[in-house]
Design an enzyme around this catalytic site. Sequence first.
Site, PDB file in Angstrom:
ATOM      1  N   GLY A  60      -4.742 -64.500  -2.188  1.00 21.90           N
ATOM      2  CA  GLY A  60      -5.557 -63.639  -3.037  1.00 21.90           C
ATOM      3  C   GLY A  60      -6.526 -62.710  -2.319  1.00 21.90           C
ATOM      4  N   ASP A  80       2.917 -63.526  -7.442  1.00 14.76           N
ATOM      5  CA  ASP A  80       3.401 -64.266  -6.259  1.00 14.76           C
ATOM      6  C   ASP A  80       4.286 -65.427  -6.701  1.00 14.76           C
ATOM      7  OD1 ASP A  80       2.162 -64.284  -3.107  1.00 14.76           O
ATOM      8  OD2 ASP A  80       3.377 -66.006  -3.693  1.00 14.76           O
ATOM      9  N   LYS A 161       4.040 -53.646   3.388  1.00 13.54           N
ATOM     10  CA  LYS A 161       4.247 -54.221   4.730  1.00 13.54           C
ATOM     11  C   LYS A 161       5.734 -54.212   5.061  1.00 13.54           C
ATOM     12  CE  LYS A 161       3.621 -58.730   5.343  1.00 13.54           C
ATOM     13  NZ  LYS A 161       2.667 -59.833   5.477  1.00 13.54           N
TER      14      LYS A 161
HETATM   15  C1  LIG Z   1       1.255 -62.682   3.782  1.00 15.58           C
HETATM   16  S1  LIG Z   1       1.237 -63.451   2.221  1.00 15.58           S
HETATM   17  C2  LIG Z   1       0.189 -62.371   1.284  1.00 15.58           C
HETATM   18  C3  LIG Z   1      -1.258 -62.476   1.616  1.00 15.58           C
HETATM   19  C4  LIG Z   1      -2.131 -61.731   0.638  1.00 15.58           C
HETATM   20  N1  LIG Z   1      -1.952 -60.280   0.740  1.00 15.58           N
HETATM   21  C5  LIG Z   1      -3.595 -62.021   0.831  1.00 15.58           C
HETATM   22  O1  LIG Z   1      -4.348 -61.115   1.204  1.00 15.58           O
HETATM   23  O2  LIG Z   1      -4.009 -63.161   0.576  1.00 15.58           O
HETATM   24  C6  LIG Z   1       2.829 -63.071   1.599  1.00 15.58           C
HETATM   25  C7  LIG Z   1       3.104 -63.585   0.205  1.00 15.58           C
HETATM   26  O3  LIG Z   1       4.349 -63.052  -0.259  1.00 15.58           O
HETATM   27  C8  LIG Z   1       4.838 -63.965  -1.210  1.00 15.58           C
HETATM   28  N2  LIG Z   1       6.251 -63.708  -1.546  1.00 15.58           N
HETATM   29  C9  LIG Z   1       7.314 -63.758  -0.715  1.00 15.58           C
HETATM   30  N3  LIG Z   1       8.441 -63.507  -1.382  1.00 15.58           N
HETATM   31  C10 LIG Z   1       8.087 -63.262  -2.680  1.00 15.58           C
HETATM   32  C11 LIG Z   1       8.821 -62.948  -3.853  1.00 15.58           C
HETATM   33  N4  LIG Z   1      10.161 -62.839  -3.845  1.00 15.58           N
HETATM   34  N5  LIG Z   1       8.159 -62.791  -5.025  1.00 15.58           N
HETATM   35  C12 LIG Z   1       6.803 -62.916  -5.037  1.00 15.58           C
HETATM   36  N6  LIG Z   1       6.052 -63.210  -3.950  1.00 15.58           N
HETATM   37  C13 LIG Z   1       6.681 -63.386  -2.784  1.00 15.58           C
HETATM   38  C14 LIG Z   1       4.627 -65.311  -0.527  1.00 15.58           C
HETATM   39  O4  LIG Z   1       4.667 -66.369  -1.451  1.00 15.58           O
HETATM   40  C15 LIG Z   1       3.262 -65.105   0.129  1.00 15.58           C
HETATM   41  O5  LIG Z   1       2.235 -65.652  -0.650  1.00 15.58           O
END
Ligand SMILES: C[S@@+](CC[C@H](N)C(=O)[O-])C[C@H]1O[C@@H](n2cnc3c(N)ncnc32)[C@H](O)[C@@H]1O
Length: 206
Positions: A60, A80, A161
């Site tokens: 978050g 997410d 990203k």
């Molecule tokens: C690097 S983390 C994000 C961190 C976030 N931006 C923060 O500031 O806290 C990447 C996120 O992408 C989510 N994710 C990956 N594949 C996904 C999908 N198909 N649908 C939704 N979320 C996804 C993962 O569960 C993970 O929580």
Amino acid sequence: MKRAKTSKAWMKEHVNDFFVQQARKEGYRSRAAYKLIEIARRDHLLGPGMTVVDLGAAPGGWSQVAAEKLGGKGRVIALDLLEMAPLAGVTFIRGDFGEAHVLAELKKELGKYPPGLVISDMSPNISGIGVSDQARSMYLAELALEFSMEQLNSGGNFLVKVFQGSGFEGFLGAMRAGFGRVVTRKPEASRGRSSEIYLLGLGKRG
Ligand SMILES: C[S@@+](CC[C@H](N)C(=O)[O-])C[C@H]1O[C@@H](n2cnc3c(N)ncnc32)[C@H](O)[C@@H]1O
């Protein structure tokens, strides 16, 4: 054995990391928050009254930054695969962005009000198999771009990203076709040795 050593080294580096400590001090849920803070400041991405969609939002950090900058005026819709603890000013949808019913739920939540900004920090669980990790990460970026092209306001912005590698040039081309200007950003909080980079599409073409 080697693996245990590597994760110990990772943990040590993580705990000592400047942005991890800063996030703890300032109450951000992730060090990633500082990536959005830097990019949003430089490119004037966030302001009161906006509707922002945050894809791959857990835990978050980006949603916190977006909600802060909106200052209670506007909406953040976060999505997410994983659960995310509630945040004031943020509507959360749990599900896989690649699934049609999750996308439909997000569109329903948006209603008649298209977003002015879509941010995607989605990344797949890393398997360690480079080719497949790269393909899965490009796929998520493509889904986010497709959604942005369909849903963003004309003139809206899209931050995503991506990892440099196979598929990157093609994706960059698709971004350039969809936005008036596309820039790359590598914020300080993004680890230098990581091939991750952020692409920012400015001014969605009408
Ligand atoms: C690097 S983390 C994000 C961190 C976030 N931006 C923060 O500031 O806290 C990447 C996120 O992408 C989510 N994710 C990956 N594949 C996904 C999908 N198909 N649908 C939704 N979320 C996804 C993962 O569960 C993970 O929580």
